[in-house]
Design a protein around this motif. Structure first.
Motif, PDB file in Angstrom:
ATOM      1  N   MET A   1       0.845  -1.198   0.000  1.00 44.56           N
ATOM      2  CA  MET A   1       0.000   0.000   0.000  1.00 44.56           C
ATOM      3  C   MET A   1       0.875   1.240   0.000  1.00 44.56           C
ATOM      4  O   MET A   1       1.893   1.314   0.683  1.00 44.56           O
ATOM      5  N   LYS A   2       0.467   2.223  -0.772  1.00 41.89           N
ATOM      6  CA  LYS A   2       1.205   3.470  -0.866  1.00 41.89           C
ATOM      7  C   LYS A   2       0.295   4.634  -0.479  1.00 41.89           C
ATOM      8  O   LYS A   2      -0.867   4.681  -0.875  1.00 41.89           O
ATOM      9  N   LEU A   3       0.828   5.571   0.299  1.00 43.78           N
ATOM     10  CA  LEU A   3       0.083   6.726   0.778  1.00 43.78           C
ATOM     11  C   LEU A   3       0.555   7.979   0.051  1.00 43.78           C
ATOM     12  O   LEU A   3       1.747   8.272   0.002  1.00 43.78           O
ATOM     13  N   SER A   4      -0.391   8.730  -0.510  1.00 46.53           N
ATOM     14  CA  SER A   4      -0.096  10.040  -1.093  1.00 46.53           C
ATOM     15  C   SER A   4      -0.540  11.111  -0.102  1.00 46.53           C
ATOM     16  O   SER A   4      -1.709  11.171   0.272  1.00 46.53           O
ATOM     17  N   VAL A   5       0.406  11.950   0.329  1.00 36.79           N
ATOM     18  CA  VAL A   5       0.116  13.051   1.242  1.00 36.79           C
ATOM     19  C   VAL A   5       0.092  14.338   0.422  1.00 36.79           C
ATOM     20  O   VAL A   5       1.111  14.748  -0.134  1.00 36.79           O
ATOM     21  N   ILE A   6      -1.087  14.953   0.330  1.00 37.54           N
ATOM     22  CA  ILE A   6      -1.249  16.165  -0.483  1.00 37.54           C
ATOM     23  C   ILE A   6      -1.254  17.374   0.447  1.00 37.54           C
ATOM     24  O   ILE A   6      -2.108  17.487   1.332  1.00 37.54           O
ATOM     25  N   ILE A   7      -0.300  18.288   0.225  1.00 36.12           N
ATOM     26  CA  ILE A   7      -0.118  19.441   1.106  1.00 36.12           C
ATOM     27  C   ILE A   7      -0.270  20.734   0.307  1.00 36.12           C
ATOM     28  O   ILE A   7       0.670  21.162  -0.377  1.00 36.12           O
ATOM     29  N   PRO A   8      -1.443  21.378   0.346  1.00 37.14           N
ATOM     30  CA  PRO A   8      -1.575  22.697  -0.271  1.00 37.14           C
ATOM     31  C   PRO A   8      -1.001  23.746   0.681  1.00 37.14           C
ATOM     32  O   PRO A   8      -1.158  23.635   1.905  1.00 37.14           O
ATOM     33  N   CYS A   9      -0.305  24.740   0.147  1.00 42.84           N
ATOM     34  CA  CYS A   9       0.239  25.752   1.047  1.00 42.84           C
ATOM     35  C   CYS A   9       0.234  27.128   0.398  1.00 42.84           C
ATOM     36  O   CYS A   9       0.393  27.264  -0.816  1.00 42.84           O
ATOM     37  N   PHE A  10       0.037  28.123   1.242  1.00 39.10           N
ATOM     38  CA  PHE A  10       0.097  29.517   0.809  1.00 39.10           C
ATOM     39  C   PHE A  10       0.642  30.349   1.963  1.00 39.10           C
ATOM     40  O   PHE A  10       0.041  30.413   3.034  1.00 39.10           O
ATOM     41  N   ASN A  11       1.818  30.911   1.781  1.00 44.33           N
ATOM     42  CA  ASN A  11       2.451  31.765   2.785  1.00 44.33           C
ATOM     43  C   ASN A  11       2.570  31.072   4.150  1.00 44.33           C
ATOM     44  O   ASN A  11       2.024  31.527   5.150  1.00 44.33           O
ATOM     45  N   GLU A  12       3.274  29.957   4.166  1.00 46.35           N
ATOM     46  CA  GLU A  12       3.490  29.192   5.396  1.00 46.35           C
ATOM     47  C   GLU A  12       4.987  29.082   5.693  1.00 46.35           C
ATOM     48  O   GLU A  12       5.484  28.026   6.065  1.00 46.35           O
ATOM     49  N   ILE A  13       5.711  30.203   5.578  1.00 47.60           N
ATOM     50  CA  ILE A  13       7.153  30.184   5.770  1.00 47.60           C
ATOM     51  C   ILE A  13       7.551  29.719   7.174  1.00 47.60           C
ATOM     52  O   ILE A  13       8.616  29.119   7.356  1.00 47.60           O
ATOM     53  N   ASN A  14       6.698  29.971   8.168  1.00 48.91           N
ATOM     54  CA  ASN A  14       7.043  29.619   9.547  1.00 48.91           C
ATOM     55  C   ASN A  14       6.823  28.148   9.888  1.00 48.91           C
ATOM     56  O   ASN A  14       7.321  27.678  10.913  1.00 48.91           O
ATOM     57  N   THR A  15       6.087  27.432   9.043  1.00 48.58           N
ATOM     58  CA  THR A  15       5.724  26.061   9.401  1.00 48.58           C
ATOM     59  C   THR A  15       6.054  25.014   8.348  1.00 48.58           C
ATOM     60  O   THR A  15       6.039  23.824   8.654  1.00 48.58           O
ATOM     61  N   ILE A  16       6.349  25.415   7.117  1.00 50.11           N
ATOM     62  CA  ILE A  16       6.445  24.442   6.034  1.00 50.11           C
ATOM     63  C   ILE A  16       7.560  23.418   6.264  1.00 50.11           C
ATOM     64  O   ILE A  16       7.376  22.223   5.995  1.00 50.11           O
ATOM     65  N   GLU A  17       8.700  23.840   6.775  1.00 53.35           N
ATOM     66  CA  GLU A  17       9.778  22.888   7.020  1.00 53.35           C
ATOM     67  C   GLU A  17       9.390  21.890   8.109  1.00 53.35           C
ATOM     68  O   GLU A  17       9.668  20.683   7.995  1.00 53.35           O
TER      69      GLU A  17
END
Length: 229
Positions: A1-17
């Protein structure tokens, strides 16, 4: 089984890493990380293309700010996993919840799993009364038309068998994607489960983006997608 994690982001410089690192720590399944940057202008795009680029399997960059729904649709279109999960790019939801969210599907009980901020014993940050009331009204209205008994229709954590979400003809570009998905899966003969999750909400000063206008649109989407094909 394979999991795809979809992450939409807009102006998340403080949390994206941090969020990418937390997703990487989930190793129960083979996974791919798909990030859709919705034309960020705060430095998020630069981080995605440099510091953490090796941690992302697929990066899509929108040429203008379309919205969460548009970004999710782009991610769904390129996902190759057997299971797809939506992950917000902030830290309101913790990827350590994946094991519990995936369990009903992996055990063969469910086809779709909704998280819920309002059930379960995990910690929840106390925030806005009017947001909670609006969520209750929207979830109740959605349940009335879909004949489901969800406690949190607007939850960011939704998990799907891949063929189910890919089969939906989704149209909404912004937060209306949540009631649209709910209405459309309710019309299918599938098994839907709900799992309580922890919630570390944030304030508008901390970057929260949903507004009262999205609430009005949600009412429209509930009526449109439940009453019409």
């Amino acid at each position: 089984m394979k999991l795809s994690v979809i992450i939409p982001c807009f102006n998340e410089i403080n949390t994206i890493e941090q969020i990418i690192s937390k997703v990487q720590n989930f190793n129960d399944l083979e996974k791919e990380i798909i990030v859709i940057d919705d034309c960020s202008n705060d430095g998020t795009k630069e981080i995605l293309n440099s510091e953490i680029s090796n941690s992302i399997d697929k990066l899509i960059t929108n040429d203008k700010n379309f919205g969460k729904g548009y970004s999710l649709r782009k991610g769904i279109s390129v996902a190759t996993g057997d299971i797809i999960i939506f992950q917000d790019a902030d830290l309101e939801y913790d990827p350590s919840e994946y094991k519990n969210l995936l369990k009903p599907i992996l055990e063969g009980k469910a086809d779709v799993v909704f998280g819920s901020r309002f059930t379960g014993s995990g910690e929840k940050r106390v925030l806005y009364f009017w947001h909670r009331l609006a969520n209750l009204i929207l979830t109740t209205l959605s349940n009335m038309f879909s004949n489901l008994n969800l406690t949190d229709m607007e939850i960011g954590y939704k998990v799907f068998k891949s063929e189910i979400i890919k089969d939906l003809n989704l149209k909404e570009n912004r937060f209306g994607i949540e009631p649209e998905i709910t209405a459309k899966i309710a019309k299918k003969k599938i098994r839907i489960y709900e799992v309580g999750v922890r919630y570390f909400g944030r304030t508008y000063n901390e970057g929260k983006k949903i507004t009262w206008k999205d609430g009005i649109r949600a009412v429209y989407c509930i009526l449109r997608y439940n009453l019409f094909n």
